[in-house]
Motif scaffolding. Structure first.
Motif, PDB file in Angstrom:
ATOM      1  N   VAL A 507      41.220  32.061  44.476  1.00 20.95           N
ATOM      2  CA  VAL A 507      40.622  32.603  43.248  1.00 20.95           C
ATOM      3  C   VAL A 507      41.050  34.060  43.157  1.00 20.95           C
ATOM      4  N   TYR A 508      40.927  34.615  41.973  1.00 20.31           N
ATOM      5  CA  TYR A 508      41.482  35.955  41.741  1.00 20.31           C
ATOM      6  C   TYR A 508      40.432  36.830  41.063  1.00 20.31           C
ATOM      7  N   GLN A 509      40.118  37.985  41.652  1.00 21.32           N
ATOM      8  CA  GLN A 509      39.151  38.904  41.052  1.00 21.32           C
ATOM      9  C   GLN A 509      39.906  40.092  40.446  1.00 21.32           C
ATOM     10  N   PRO A 510      39.651  40.351  39.188  1.00 24.35           N
ATOM     11  CA  PRO A 510      40.362  41.439  38.510  1.00 24.35           C
ATOM     12  C   PRO A 510      39.998  42.808  39.082  1.00 24.35           C
ATOM     13  N   GLN A 511      40.977  43.714  38.990  1.00 26.28           N
ATOM     14  CA  GLN A 511      40.800  45.126  39.329  1.00 26.28           C
ATOM     15  C   GLN A 511      41.152  45.914  38.068  1.00 26.28           C
ATOM     16  N   VAL A 512      40.215  46.786  37.650  1.00 30.79           N
ATOM     17  CA  VAL A 512      40.384  47.465  36.352  1.00 30.79           C
ATOM     18  C   VAL A 512      40.508  48.961  36.549  1.00 30.79           C
ATOM     19  N   GLU A 513      41.143  49.585  35.582  1.00 24.09           N
ATOM     20  CA  GLU A 513      41.262  51.041  35.593  1.00 24.09           C
ATOM     21  C   GLU A 513      39.918  51.622  35.177  1.00 24.09           C
ATOM     22  N   ALA A 514      39.411  52.586  35.942  1.00 24.89           N
ATOM     23  CA  ALA A 514      38.058  53.091  35.716  1.00 24.89           C
ATOM     24  C   ALA A 514      37.915  53.758  34.360  1.00 24.89           C
ATOM     25  N   ALA A 515      38.875  54.526  33.962  1.00 24.18           N
ATOM     26  CA  ALA A 515      38.746  55.317  32.727  1.00 24.18           C
ATOM     27  C   ALA A 515      38.844  54.449  31.489  1.00 24.18           C
ATOM     28  N   SER A 516      39.769  53.453  31.477  1.00 29.59           N
ATOM     29  CA  SER A 516      40.034  52.678  30.267  1.00 29.59           C
ATOM     30  C   SER A 516      39.462  51.273  30.300  1.00 29.59           C
ATOM     31  N   GLY A 517      39.175  50.738  31.473  1.00 29.81           N
ATOM     32  CA  GLY A 517      38.727  49.359  31.585  1.00 29.81           C
ATOM     33  C   GLY A 517      39.866  48.367  31.535  1.00 29.81           C
ATOM     34  N   ARG A 518      41.104  48.826  31.478  1.00 27.42           N
ATOM     35  CA  ARG A 518      42.265  47.944  31.415  1.00 27.42           C
ATOM     36  C   ARG A 518      42.492  47.269  32.770  1.00 27.42           C
ATOM     37  N   THR A 519      42.801  45.979  32.747  1.00 28.39           N
ATOM     38  CA  THR A 519      43.071  45.235  33.984  1.00 28.39           C
ATOM     39  C   THR A 519      44.437  45.645  34.516  1.00 28.39           C
ATOM     40  N   VAL A 520      44.452  46.111  35.800  1.00 28.72           N
ATOM     41  CA  VAL A 520      45.711  46.574  36.403  1.00 28.72           C
ATOM     42  C   VAL A 520      46.127  45.726  37.600  1.00 28.72           C
ATOM     43  N   GLY A 521      45.202  44.915  38.114  1.00 27.52           N
ATOM     44  CA  GLY A 521      45.560  44.124  39.284  1.00 27.52           C
ATOM     45  C   GLY A 521      44.590  42.994  39.528  1.00 27.52           C
ATOM     46  N   LEU A 522      44.962  42.161  40.496  1.00 22.88           N
ATOM     47  CA  LEU A 522      44.134  41.041  40.917  1.00 22.88           C
ATOM     48  C   LEU A 522      44.100  41.010  42.443  1.00 22.88           C
ATOM     49  N   GLU A 523      42.951  40.641  42.991  1.00 25.33           N
ATOM     50  CA  GLU A 523      42.866  40.411  44.438  1.00 25.33           C
ATOM     51  C   GLU A 523      42.743  38.915  44.675  1.00 25.33           C
ATOM     52  N   ALA A 524      43.685  38.354  45.455  1.00 23.31           N
ATOM     53  CA  ALA A 524      43.658  36.932  45.769  1.00 23.31           C
ATOM     54  C   ALA A 524      42.668  36.676  46.897  1.00 23.31           C
ATOM     55  N   LEU A 525      41.744  35.744  46.689  1.00 21.10           N
ATOM     56  CA  LEU A 525      40.700  35.430  47.660  1.00 21.10           C
ATOM     57  C   LEU A 525      40.725  33.937  47.963  1.00 21.10           C
ATOM     58  N   MET A 526      40.641  33.583  49.228  1.00 16.73           N
ATOM     59  CA  MET A 526      40.723  32.186  49.641  1.00 16.73           C
ATOM     60  C   MET A 526      39.353  31.526  49.561  1.00 16.73           C
ATOM     61  N   ARG A 527      39.342  30.259  49.126  1.00 17.54           N
ATOM     62  CA  ARG A 527      38.116  29.489  49.030  1.00 17.54           C
ATOM     63  C   ARG A 527      38.340  28.092  49.619  1.00 17.54           C
ATOM     64  N   TRP A 528      37.220  27.489  50.056  1.00 24.89           N
ATOM     65  CA  TRP A 528      37.266  26.142  50.646  1.00 24.89           C
ATOM     66  C   TRP A 528      36.085  25.345  50.113  1.00 24.89           C
ATOM     67  N   ARG A 529      36.433  24.240  49.461  1.00 24.10           N
ATOM     68  CA  ARG A 529      35.394  23.334  48.976  1.00 24.10           C
ATOM     69  C   ARG A 529      35.328  22.142  49.920  1.00 24.10           C
ATOM     70  N   ALA A 530      34.179  21.942  50.533  1.00 21.34           N
ATOM     71  CA  ALA A 530      34.012  20.876  51.521  1.00 21.34           C
ATOM     72  C   ALA A 530      33.976  19.514  50.839  1.00 21.34           C
ATOM     73  N   ASP A 531      33.965  18.460  51.664  1.00 19.28           N
ATOM     74  CA  ASP A 531      33.976  17.087  51.128  1.00 19.28           C
ATOM     75  C   ASP A 531      32.771  16.810  50.242  1.00 19.28           C
ATOM     76  N   ASP A 532      31.654  17.474  50.544  1.00 19.49           N
ATOM     77  CA  ASP A 532      30.441  17.232  49.740  1.00 19.49           C
ATOM     78  C   ASP A 532      30.411  18.052  48.466  1.00 19.49           C
ATOM     79  N   GLY A 533      31.484  18.801  48.178  1.00 20.55           N
ATOM     80  CA  GLY A 533      31.568  19.565  46.939  1.00 20.55           C
ATOM     81  C   GLY A 533      31.049  20.988  47.045  1.00 20.55           C
ATOM     82  N   ARG A 534      30.402  21.332  48.163  1.00 17.89           N
ATOM     83  CA  ARG A 534      29.868  22.677  48.299  1.00 17.89           C
ATOM     84  C   ARG A 534      30.936  23.628  48.814  1.00 17.89           C
ATOM     85  N   LEU A 535      30.853  24.881  48.373  1.00 18.27           N
ATOM     86  CA  LEU A 535      31.792  25.900  48.846  1.00 18.27           C
ATOM     87  C   LEU A 535      31.338  26.423  50.203  1.00 18.27           C
TER      88      LEU A 535
END
Length: 742
Positions: A507-535
Motif C-alpha cells: 500500500v502507498y501513503q502519500p507525502q505532501v508538501e507542507a506549504a502547498s499540500g501538493r503530493t510529492v511522494g509515496l511511501e511503500a508499505l508492506m501488508r499481509w492479509r491472512a487466510d481468514d481475511g484479517r490484516l
C-alpha cells in the motif's frame, strides 16, 4: 705357583680372580646348610671363609633337621643355595624336605645341592628331575675348590632365575601400568600416571616431568615444547614452556632426548623419549640416578614402545573429545559440553540459584556476509575472549551455535546488562572498527528441568522472544513465553506460505508538501492479509521476517514492485518520489547497491525518483558497513532518508558522515506538538538541524490540523499522515491522485 701343592695353587687362583671381580658393599649370598652333624656346617664355613662369588660375599646359615630348615626358609626366602644332607631323621628326610621346599613353600629359585656321607647312596634320577635338584655330591668330594665350583654354578643358576622372575614382575607391572594409563582420557592425567609408574618401575622418588613437543604436531596451536605434568621437586614446571624454565642439567637432558630422538641417561636423571605417529613427540623425565641396567633392555624397550602407543591413544581420545565437546573456532565448550555441565548441576545442585544466559550477536550473519568468513571468525573469537575475560571460575562460558554464546552459573553473576557492556567497545579487525550488540535469553535452573538439553531449549525460547523485541533486548523464559514462541513459529510458517502464494501486497501513503499540500511522494508499505481475511499488523510480521532472514527476499520483492508502481504512475502523469523502507538485514547483504541498480534498470525508473528509508539505529549500528553502501546508492542518484529521526543515538558528526537527503520526524514527536508540556522542542530542533545542514525534513503521523499548522510554522518541508490520507491500495491510488490534482 707351587706344582707340588695343587690344592693351594687352585685356591690362590680362585681368590685372585674373584677379588678382581668383587664389588664392595653388595649384599651377601645366603647359603643354607641342612645337616644333622654340626661339624659338617663348621667345616663348610671354614672352607669358604673370605670367599666371594660373582662379586658378592657368602653368608652361611645352619639347620640341624628338616623341621628347622622348613622354619628357617619361611622366615628367610632370600636363601640362594641349599646344601642338603639326604639322610637325617630318616633315609627319605632330605627328599621330603625338597618336596616341601618346591611344593608347599613354593620356592622355585633356590638351588638345591644334595650331599651324603654314604658313597653308595644316590637318589633316583626321577627324583632329581621332579624336585629340580641342582647337583648331588658325596661330602668327601667337596674340597674347598670343588665346593667353590659347585656353589658358583648354583649361584649362577639362581641369578638367572632371579633375573627371569624380576623380568616377569616387571612385565606384569608394565602390563598393569599401561592398562591403567589407557583409562586416562586426557594427556595431563596420562602424564601424571606415567610419571608415577615410571618412578615405581625404577624404585625412585616421583621427581619427574612430562614434556610434549608441539613443534612436530601439525594441529598444535602452540608449536613449543610444554611441560604437560610435573611432580615432586619439579612441580612448579607444570604447564610452563620448556624454554621458559631456564638452563639447567635436566632441561639439557630433555632437549638432548628430543634432538637425538632416543632415551638419554644423564647424571641428573633419565629422559625417556616417546615417539608419536601424530608428530606430538614427548619425553618423560625421571630426576634420579636410575639404574636402568637392573632391567632387561628388551623389557625397557617394550615399556617405551607401549607407552608411546598408549600416549597416541590418549591423544586420539583427546581429539575425539575435542570434536565432541569443544568448539573448534573459539576453543570454548560447545553445546554438548554445556548440556553435560547443566546435567551435573541437576544431579548435584550447587549452592544458590543458577541461571543460563544465551547471548546472541545481533545481525551477525549480515556482517559475516559483508566482510567474509575470515573477519566473521575473528569477531567470534574476539567475542569469546571478552566473555571469558570477565567470567570467574563459577561461570561456564560456551558457544552453542554459530553466533550464539551461553553462560551458566550463579544467578547473581549472570546479569544481562553486565554482559552486554562487555561488547560495548567496537572490535578492531584488519583496521576495521566493527560495533556489535547482543540480545539475551535467560532461564532459571529449577528441579523441574528435565535435562541440560531441555534447559538450553528454554533459553532459546526466551532468546527468540528477545530477538522479536529488537536488538539489545532481554527476555526470560516463562510458560507464557513458550506459548508465544509457538505462536510466532506458526506465524512465521504462515508468512512464508503467504509470500510463496503471493498473498502479500503493498500500500502507498502519500507525502505532501507542507506549504502547498501538493503530493510529492509515496511511501511503500508492506501488508499481509491472512487466510481468514484479517490484516496481520506490520509490527508483528516485519520483525519476524527480519529475524528469520525472510526479509531479504521480501525486501527485494517490495523494491521491484514499488519501482514498477512508480513507473506506472509516472506514465499516467504522476511523477512522484517513491520511498522504500530497507532493514539492516537488507542493507548488509553483499551487493545490495547492485541489486538496487538492477531493479531500477529493469523497471526503467530514474534513480532520482527512488528514496531508500533506513532508521537512525540501523544507520548508526555498523557505520563501517552502512556508510559505504549509502555512498554507493547516492552515487547512483538514489535518495536516502533517515526514518524515526530523534529516537536513536546519532551525533552531529555521524549525521554529516551519513549525508542523507531527508530527515523524518518520528510520529511520537509530532504527537507532542499539541501537548502543553510535550516534546515540541525536539521536532523544532530537528527542523532547525535540517535547515542548518541543508536537509529537507518530513514529519510522519500528522493526524490533526493543529499539528499541520504547527509544523508549517516551524518550517517543516513535507508532511505524511492520516490527515491527508491513509495508506492506499494500488487500485485506489490513481483515483486519489487525480482528485488531489483537481
Amino acid at each position: 705357583m707351587s706344582q707340588d701343592r695343587p690344592d693351594a695353587a687352585e685356591d690362590s687362583l680362585v681368590f685372585a680372580s674373584e677379588a678382581a671381580a668383587a664389588g664392595r658393599g653388595c649384599p651377601p649370598w645366603t647359603i643354607l646348610v641342612v645337616d644333622d652333624e654340626p661339624d659338617v656346617f663348621a667345616a663348610t664355613c671354614m672352607a669358604m671363609r673370605g670367599v666371594e662369588i660373582l662379586g658378592r660375599p657368602l653368608e652361611f646359615v645352619h639347620a640341624a633337621s628338616a623341621r628347622e630348615a622348613r622354619a628357617l626358609l619361611q622366615s628367610r626366602p632370600e636363601v640362594a643355595v641349599i646344601l642338603l644332607d639326604v639322610v637325617m631323621e630318616s633315609e627319605a628326610a632330605g627328599l621330603e624336605l625338597v618336596a616341601c621346599i618346591r611344593n608347599e613353600l613354593g620356592l622355585k629359585k633356590p638351588r638345591i645341592i644334595l650331599r651324603t656321607g654314604q658313597p653308595g647312596y644316590a637318589p633316583e634320577m626321577q627324583a632329581i628331575r621332579d624336585y629340580d635338584i641342582n647337583d648331588y655330591r658325596i661330602k668327601s668330594e667337596l674340597t674347598r675348590t670343588r665346593l667353590y665350583t659347585v656353589l658358583t654354578s648354583a649361584l649362577r643358576g639362581y641369578q638367572t632365575l632371579a633375573a627371569v622372575e624380576s623380568t616377569r614382575h616387571d612385565l606384569e607391572y608394565l602390563l598393569r601400568a599401561q592398562t591403567e594409563l589407557l583409562s586416562a582420557n586426557t594427556m595431563p592425567a596420562f602424564a601424571v600416571g606415567l610419571l608415577e609408574r615410571l618412578a615405581g618401575l625404577f624404585g625412585a622418588a616421583a621427581d619427574a616431568a612430562f614434556v610434549s613437543d608441539g613443534r612436530r604436531a601439525q594441529d598444535a596451536e602452540d608449536h613449543r615444547r610444554r611441560v604437560v605434568a610435573a611432580l615432586g621437586r619439579y612441580a612448579d614446571w607444570s604447564w610452563r614452556r620448556l624454554d621458559a624454565i631456564g638452563p639447567c642439567p635436566e632441561v639439557r637432558v630433555i632437549e638432548l632426548a628430543f634432538s637425538t630422538r632416543r632415551t638419554v641417561q644423564g647424571e641428573c636423571g633419565l629422559a625417556m623419549y616417546l615417539p608419536s605417529r601424530t608428530g606430538a613427540d614427548a619425553v618423560a623425565f625421571l630426576g634420579a640416578a636410575c639404574a636402568t641396567a637392573r632391567h632387561a633392555p628388551e623389557v625397557f624397550d617394550l615399556f617405551v614402545q607401549n607407552t608411546a602407543v598408549a600416549a597416541d591413544g590418549v591423544r586420539l581420545v583427546e581429539r575425539l573429545r575435542d570434536a565432541a565437546y569443544v568448539d573448534g573456532l573459539t576453543r570454548l565448550p560447545n553445546r554438548s559440553a554445556l548440556a553435560e555441565t547443566i546435567d551435573g548441576a541437576l544431579r548435584v545442585p550447587p549452592d544458590g540459584p543458577q541461571r543460563l544466559l544465551l547471548i546472541d550477536i545481533d545481525q551477525f550473519s549480515e556482517i559475516n556476509e559483508t566482510f567474509g568468513d575470515r573477519i566473521g571468525d575473528a569477531l567470534l573469537r574476539g567475542v569469546a575472549q571478552r566473555l571469558m575475560a570477565q567470567a570467574d571460575s563459577s561461570v561456564r562460558v560456551a558457544r552453542v551455535a554459530n553466533d550464539t554464546f551461553a553462560a551458566f552459573g550463579p544467578q547473581d553473576r549472570l546479569v544481562p546488562a553486565d554482559w552486554a557492556r562487555r561488547l560495548d567497545e567496537p572490535f578492531e579487525v584488519d583496521e576495521l572498527q566493527i560495533a556489535l550488540s547482543a540480545s539475551f535469553g535467560g532461564v532459571e535452573l529449577t528441579p523441574e528441568c528435565g535435562s541440560g538439553g531441555e534447559l538450553i531449549k528454554m533459553g532459546y525460547s526466551a532468546l527468540k522472544r528477545a530477538k522479536q523485541a529488537g536488538h539489545r533486548s532481554v527476555a526470560f523464559y516463562s510458560h507464557e513465553v513458550a506459548t508465544e514462541i509457538k505462536e510466532r513459529t506458526r506465524l512465521l510458517h504462515g508468512l512464508r506460505a503467504a509470500f510463496d502464494q503471493q498473498r502479500l501486497f503493498l500500500v502507498y501513503q502519500p507525502q505532501v508538501e507542507a506549504a502547498s499540500g501538493r503530493t510529492v511522494g509515496l511511501e511503500a508499505l508492506m501488508r499481509w492479509r491472512a487466510d481468514d481475511g484479517r490484516l496481520v499488523p506490520p509490527d508483528r510480521f516485519i520483525p519476524l521476517a527480519e529475524q528469520s532472514g525472510l526479509i531479504k527476499d521480501l525486501g527485494a520483492w517490495a523494491l521491484r514492485l514499488a519501482i514498477h508502481r512508480a513507473v506506472v504512475l509516472g506514465e499516467a502523469g504522476h511523477r512522484l518520489r517513491m520511498a522504500v523502507n530497507v532493514s539492516m538485514s537488507q542493507l548488509l547483504v553483499p551487493g545490495f547497491e547492485r541489486l538496487v541498480e538492477e531493479a531500477l534498470a529493469e523497471g526503467g525508473l530514474p534513480p532520482q525518483r527512488l528514496e531508500i528509508e533506513i532508521t537512525e539505529s540501523v544507520a548508526m549500528q555498523s557505520p563501517d558497513i552502512v556508510l559505504p553502501r549509502l555512498a554507493a546508492l547516492k552515487r547512483l542518484g538514489v535518495g536516502v532518508a533517515i526514518d524515526d529521526f530523534g529516537t536513536g543515538y546519532s551525533s552531529l558528526s555521524s549525521l554529516e558522515k551519513l549525508a542523507p537527503d531527508r530527515l523524518k520526524i518520528d510520529r511520537s514527536f509530532v504527537l507532542g506538538l499539541e501537548a502543553e508540556q510535550g516534546s515540541s522542542g525536539i521536532a523544532e530542533m530537528i527542523i532547525e538541524l535540517g535547515r542548518t545542514l541543508g536537509l529537507r525534513v518530513i514529519a510522519e503521523g500528522v493526524e490533526t490540523e493543529a499539528q499541520r499548522q504547527r509544523l508549517v510554522a516551524l518550517g517543516c518541508h513535507e508532511l505524511q499522515g492520516y490527515l491527508f490520507s491513509p495508506p492506499l491500495a494500488v487500485d485506489a491510488l490513481p483515483g486519489w491522485l487525480a482528485g488531489q490534482q483537481t
